[in-house]
Scaffold this active site. Structure first.
Site, PDB file in Angstrom:
ATOM      1  N   SER A 147      82.845 -85.938   7.125  1.00 27.60           N
ATOM      2  CA  SER A 147      83.026 -85.370   8.453  1.00 27.60           C
ATOM      3  C   SER A 147      84.378 -85.719   9.066  1.00 27.60           C
ATOM      4  O   SER A 147      84.609 -85.497  10.254  1.00 27.60           O
ATOM      5  CB  SER A 147      81.914 -85.865   9.389  1.00 27.60           C
ATOM      6  N   THR A 161      85.967 -88.935   8.114  1.00 24.84           N
ATOM      7  CA  THR A 161      86.012 -90.390   8.168  1.00 24.84           C
ATOM      8  C   THR A 161      87.376 -90.944   7.783  1.00 24.84           C
ATOM      9  O   THR A 161      87.909 -91.835   8.457  1.00 24.84           O
ATOM     10  CB  THR A 161      84.935 -90.994   7.250  1.00 24.84           C
ATOM     11  N   THR A 162      87.967 -90.455   6.701  1.00 24.16           N
ATOM     12  CA  THR A 162      89.240 -90.989   6.213  1.00 24.16           C
ATOM     13  C   THR A 162      90.337 -90.808   7.253  1.00 24.16           C
ATOM     14  O   THR A 162      91.117 -91.735   7.528  1.00 24.16           O
ATOM     15  CB  THR A 162      89.638 -90.297   4.894  1.00 24.16           C
ATOM     16  N   HIS A 205      78.326 -95.193   7.603  1.00 28.16           N
ATOM     17  CA  HIS A 205      77.593 -93.919   7.516  1.00 28.16           C
ATOM     18  C   HIS A 205      76.120 -94.130   7.875  1.00 28.16           C
ATOM     19  O   HIS A 205      75.325 -93.192   7.788  1.00 28.16           O
ATOM     20  CB  HIS A 205      77.686 -93.345   6.105  1.00 28.16           C
ATOM     21  N   ARG A 253      81.243 -82.967  12.434  1.00 23.31           N
ATOM     22  CA  ARG A 253      81.944 -81.799  11.875  1.00 23.31           C
ATOM     23  C   ARG A 253      80.930 -80.696  11.590  1.00 23.31           C
ATOM     24  O   ARG A 253      79.744 -80.975  11.364  1.00 23.31           O
ATOM     25  CB  ARG A 253      82.663 -82.209  10.580  1.00 23.31           C
ATOM     26  N   TYR A 288      85.382 -82.968  14.969  1.00 26.01           N
ATOM     27  CA  TYR A 288      86.517 -82.766  14.058  1.00 26.01           C
ATOM     28  C   TYR A 288      87.317 -81.528  14.459  1.00 26.01           C
ATOM     29  O   TYR A 288      88.555 -81.561  14.512  1.00 26.01           O
ATOM     30  CB  TYR A 288      85.969 -82.616  12.636  1.00 26.01           C
TER      31      TYR A 288
END
Length: 359
Positions: free
Chosen positions: A78, A80-81, A152, A175, A248
């Site tokens: 969604s 995260t990175t 998560h 997202r 997002y």
């Protein structure tokens, strides 16, 4: 007489061994199903791989929250990175200046994956594994500065110290499920070592269509997706000072405004002078998909996922490049049929619409 270091370590080893044995017994009693990433187990209403389940239970029983913690939460795939990079750069910007005149050569994000810079609650990378307890590294972080963490884990399954005692803050990124599914499917195909982590057997191959049906039924890592999102959405309404809900798609549309909002929420607001000097834009550029995905560490490096060295779990090796696909909004229309897209839209409206949430 005080215990020696070796006695303490031996005690940890025995404790970890007993925990793993109990974990194996518990797993055998849980509902089990096949998903895009292999065998999943249903625990407290959500689905996990054996690796993620073990780490979640470790966190539930051992993690001690602090009032200064900043926790990034998300359903997998969604954003995260990207969010890890942004939050790390925002919180640590005094240590690593972002002024146009400054050199960024020493910034950790240029030589480390965002996942190595912002550790998970439930799994540990090789660099930050201490002994056999995956929580030990988090406990070792100095209390003088906030711990920047990620997870998560569904909201209702978070460690009790986060839900009841902590004054820390939670940032949730959501997202659109259509893009989430495509990214999730792609990620599952990129594992360098496609083995069932609990048995060392090759993963059973399933088609994208089969994976889609399972996703719609809620069978994905920490799924059902809609339940995961909804619980954090409700928490953001009930505890707005401690939980913020971000999308997002909104961030992609107006990244400048949302980075400033994020900095304000985590207690590191930008000063007018920083804005005038272009610090916000420098952070945005540093953490952009184009920049991060083209760094050598994210093209050729790998992320080693560990749980505990005495559990018998095989470390999961994931190429850093697997965390970077396209980073675009709406790319799912290039991979899913019209019927699949409409089906996900229908589920989303049924699950979230009555709560005033649109994705």
């Amino acid at each position: 007489m005080a215990s020696s270091g070796s006695d303490l370590f031996d005690g940890q080893v025995e404790e970890n061994k007993n925990f793993h044995e109990n974990f194996g017994e518990m797993m055998s009693t849980l509902p089990k199903g096949l998903g895009a990433g292999g065998c999943y187990y249903q625990y407290q209403g959500f689905w996990y791989s054996s690796v993620w389940l073990l780490g979640t239970i470790w966190a539930q029983r051992s993690f001690r929250a602090r009032d200064t913690d900043i926790l990034l939460a998300a359903s997998p795939k969604s954003g995260t990175t990207w969010m890890k990079a942004l939050m790390f750069a925002i919180v640590n910007r005094k240590c690593y200046p972002h002024l146009p005149s400054s050199s960024l050569a020493s910034h950790p994000l240029l030589t480390k994956s965002p996942h190595n810079c912002v550790p998970y609650l439930e799994v540990r990378d090789e660099e930050h594994m201490i002994g056999g307890n995956p929580i030990a590294y988090l406990d070792s972080l100095p209390p003088s500065s906030p711990r920047l963490l990620s997870t998560h884990i569904p909201y209702t399954s978070l460690p009790k110290s986060i839900l009841s005692d902590s004054g820390g803050r939670i940032v949730y990124i959501a997202r659109n499920p259509k893009d989430v599914f495509v990214s999730y499917w792609s990620f599952c195909q990129k594992f360098k070592s496609k083995t069932d982590q609990s048995k060392g057997q090759p993963l059973a191959a399933i088609s994208m269509e089969e994976a889609f049906e399972l996703f719609c039924k809620g069978v994905s890592i920490t799924g059902p997706f809609w339940d995961h999102v909804l619980d954090y959405w409700k928490a953001s309404l009930e505890r707005p000072d401690q939980v913020v809900f971000m999308k997002y798609e909104d961030m992609k549309m107006d990244i400048m405004q949302h980075v400033k909002r994020l900095a304000e929420f985590v207690g590191h607001p930008f000063s007018l002078e920083e804005e005038r000097q272009g610090v916000v834009q420098e952070i945005i550029n540093l953490c952009s998909f184009q920049n991060l995905s083209n760094l050598e560490v994210n093209k050729s490096g790998a992320y080693h996922v560990h749980i505990a060295s005495q559990t018998g779990q095989t470390p999961l090796l994931v190429n850093n490049s697997a965390f970077f696909r396209r980073g675009e909004v709406g790319d799912s229309k290039n991979h899913l049929t019209v019927e699949m897209l409409e089906h996900l839209d229908k589920i989303t409206e049924e699950k979230l619409g009555s709560f005033g949430l649109k994705l």
